[in-house]
Scaffold this active site. Sequence first.
Site, mmCIF file in Angstrom:
data_model
loop_
_atom_site.group_PDB
_atom_site.id
_atom_site.type_symbol
_atom_site.label_atom_id
_atom_site.label_comp_id
_atom_site.label_asym_id
_atom_site.label_seq_id
_atom_site.Cartn_x
_atom_site.Cartn_y
_atom_site.Cartn_z
ATOM 1 N N ARG A 32 0.815 -1.218 0.000
ATOM 2 C CA ARG A 32 0.000 0.000 0.000
ATOM 3 C C ARG A 32 0.853 1.274 0.000
ATOM 4 O O ARG A 32 0.343 2.360 -0.289
ATOM 5 C CB ARG A 32 -0.940 -0.005 1.217
ATOM 6 C CG ARG A 32 -2.191 -0.850 1.004
ATOM 7 C CD ARG A 32 -3.085 -0.814 2.211
ATOM 8 N NE ARG A 32 -2.586 -1.677 3.288
ATOM 9 C CZ ARG A 32 -3.151 -1.775 4.487
ATOM 10 N NH1 ARG A 32 -4.211 -1.050 4.776
ATOM 11 N NH2 ARG A 32 -2.641 -2.584 5.400
ATOM 12 N N LYS A 62 8.602 -1.111 3.240
ATOM 13 C CA LYS A 62 7.809 -0.246 4.105
ATOM 14 C C LYS A 62 8.546 0.215 5.356
ATOM 15 O O LYS A 62 8.562 1.410 5.673
ATOM 16 C CB LYS A 62 6.507 -0.962 4.511
ATOM 17 C CG LYS A 62 5.638 -0.116 5.434
ATOM 18 C CD LYS A 62 4.259 -0.684 5.632
ATOM 19 C CE LYS A 62 4.239 -1.928 6.468
ATOM 20 N NZ LYS A 62 2.895 -2.326 6.865
ATOM 21 N N GLU A 72 -12.184 -8.868 16.542
ATOM 22 C CA GLU A 72 -11.905 -8.027 15.385
ATOM 23 C C GLU A 72 -13.157 -7.267 14.963
ATOM 24 O O GLU A 72 -14.283 -7.670 15.253
ATOM 25 C CB GLU A 72 -11.381 -8.870 14.233
ATOM 26 C CG GLU A 72 -10.062 -9.559 14.511
ATOM 27 C CD GLU A 72 -8.959 -8.580 14.889
ATOM 28 O OE1 GLU A 72 -8.854 -7.511 14.238
ATOM 29 O OE2 GLU A 72 -8.212 -8.873 15.839
ATOM 30 N N ARG A 104 29.736 22.805 1.260
ATOM 31 C CA ARG A 104 29.695 21.442 0.740
ATOM 32 C C ARG A 104 30.525 20.538 1.654
ATOM 33 O O ARG A 104 31.215 21.019 2.566
ATOM 34 C CB ARG A 104 30.197 21.435 -0.702
ATOM 35 C CG ARG A 104 29.211 22.095 -1.673
ATOM 36 C CD ARG A 104 29.824 22.310 -3.034
ATOM 37 N NE ARG A 104 30.293 21.069 -3.636
ATOM 38 C CZ ARG A 104 31.062 21.027 -4.729
ATOM 39 N NH1 ARG A 104 31.456 22.154 -5.309
ATOM 40 N NH2 ARG A 104 31.442 19.875 -5.221
ATOM 41 N N TYR A 128 34.239 31.306 -4.533
ATOM 42 C CA TYR A 128 34.299 29.848 -4.441
ATOM 43 C C TYR A 128 35.653 29.437 -3.860
ATOM 44 O O TYR A 128 36.705 29.815 -4.398
ATOM 45 C CB TYR A 128 34.115 29.192 -5.812
ATOM 46 C CG TYR A 128 34.394 27.700 -5.780
ATOM 47 C CD1 TYR A 128 33.548 26.835 -5.081
ATOM 48 C CD2 TYR A 128 35.501 27.160 -6.425
ATOM 49 C CE1 TYR A 128 33.806 25.472 -5.025
ATOM 50 C CE2 TYR A 128 35.764 25.802 -6.378
ATOM 51 C CZ TYR A 128 34.913 24.960 -5.675
ATOM 52 O OH TYR A 128 35.169 23.625 -5.613
ATOM 53 N N ASN A 133 42.132 38.033 4.381
ATOM 54 C CA ASN A 133 40.994 38.680 3.729
ATOM 55 C C ASN A 133 40.905 38.171 2.294
ATOM 56 O O ASN A 133 41.854 38.309 1.524
ATOM 57 C CB ASN A 133 41.133 40.198 3.726
ATOM 58 C CG ASN A 133 39.885 40.871 3.154
ATOM 59 O OD1 ASN A 133 38.930 41.122 3.861
ATOM 60 N ND2 ASN A 133 39.909 41.152 1.856
ATOM 61 N N ASN A 163 40.305 24.753 -8.892
ATOM 62 C CA ASN A 163 40.890 23.518 -8.360
ATOM 63 C C ASN A 163 40.831 22.334 -9.320
ATOM 64 O O ASN A 163 41.376 21.271 -9.016
ATOM 65 C CB ASN A 163 40.176 23.129 -7.058
ATOM 66 C CG ASN A 163 38.670 22.944 -7.256
ATOM 67 O OD1 ASN A 163 38.077 23.538 -8.150
ATOM 68 N ND2 ASN A 163 38.056 22.145 -6.405
#
Length: 469
Positions: A16, A23, A155, A333, A366, A377, A386
């Site tokens: 389901r 599940k 039940e 990252r 980057y 700085n 890179n």
Amino acid sequence: MTSRFAIILAAGQGTRMKSKLYKVLHQVCGKAMVDHVLSQLEKEDVDQILTIVGHGAEKVKETLGNRTEYALQAEQLGTGHAVMQAEDFLGDKDGMTLVVCGDTPLFTAKTFDKLFEYHEKNHDAATVLTAKTDNPFGYGRVIRNFDGEVEKIVEQKDATPEEAKVSEINTGVYVFDNKKLFETLHQINNDNAQGEYYLPDVIGILQSQNEKIGAYQMNDFNESMGVNDRVALSKATKIMQKRINEQHMRNGVTIIDPENTYIDADVQIGADTIIEPGVQLKGKTVIGEDCTIGAHSQIIDCVIEDGVTVTTSYLEQSTMHKNSNIGPYSHLRPLADIGENVHIGNFVEVKKAQIGKDTKVGHLTYVGDATLGKEINVGCGTIFINYDGMNKHHTNVGDFSFIGSGANLVAPLEIGDHAYVAAGSTITNDVPPHAMGIGRGRQVNKEGYYDKYPVAEAAKKIEKAENNK
């Protein structure tokens, strides 16, 4: 104390859910449902935990690892048949055994403990965990006699009109006398519409043998929620989300808008940290004290030390040390290591780089595959180049250096302590300590160049019109 055992039923595919994922591996607040169940059992003094696997057995084992033992149910022939697969592990042991489904992520260790205690105190052959609900439709009803003892569990389809009015339901969690459980399992049959062996049939057989059946009623019906489809998954997630957020707030965390703050189950947060609306904290993230996590930030598997400010940014598998800050709209990252008092400004991306204490990387930059020292700085628009198309290369920048705006640093590269890189330079060779690296094309001015193009005529017309006003 009587020995405690636990069996987690995790063999079903869960059709389901309409998913390729089995599940019990669907996640609630960052953790597989079956992992939630196991984690709560681990908080109890349980001597042995066994997980019954079937569909997706290897994936379940990969998720839970060696925290539990495993038994394989090769064919899914019902809950009774599933528990029978545990006989080789538990069948001859004295003690009591809890049976719980792996798709019930909201049960707590406290509830399991109270169920064990109730069972042991009353010397029951079996104890059913029950709850009351205003809408019991679909659940098995627990029918008690005048003395409050369990008379039967019926039940929905078999209940009389009077029985159907009963609000106490069977949650599907049981504790059994271990040896009596496995003795009785051999007496159940599959003479039913599904042709399966049902665990609740054990209760009826024990009653027919005049064994004592108990029922412990827990306070919170929501704990008993089983997840069979995506709708139930979302409801369980909402309940778990509320539980997690409230626990953090009780521990001293300020969550501005709990309804719109999403914190995974294993996240840790220190006191006096402020979490603004829309924040997502995922995985095994650890956040220290006195931090501010700004609106709509997403932090995954990171370590955030005390006093850090994150403003609307995305962080993954990285570390921010004390009193550093980032954002808005920046990205750490994996393997970014941001030192104490470091400033990472807006629209900065850092990947696999270590940035030393008191360094500033202001904006539009980057930094990848690099080691930066302290008190540096880094000017606006700097790119650490890179990648050469085949391999990644590293750049080292020494302490107290100054990287001018618009610089391109082509790795591999060594920039020494107290070195300067002139703005707009492309640097391909090492810069020694205390030196300045300049890598610019020579400027040439072409006199009268502007007047040769149509734009000049248009500008003259505009200027003439303005002068005539």
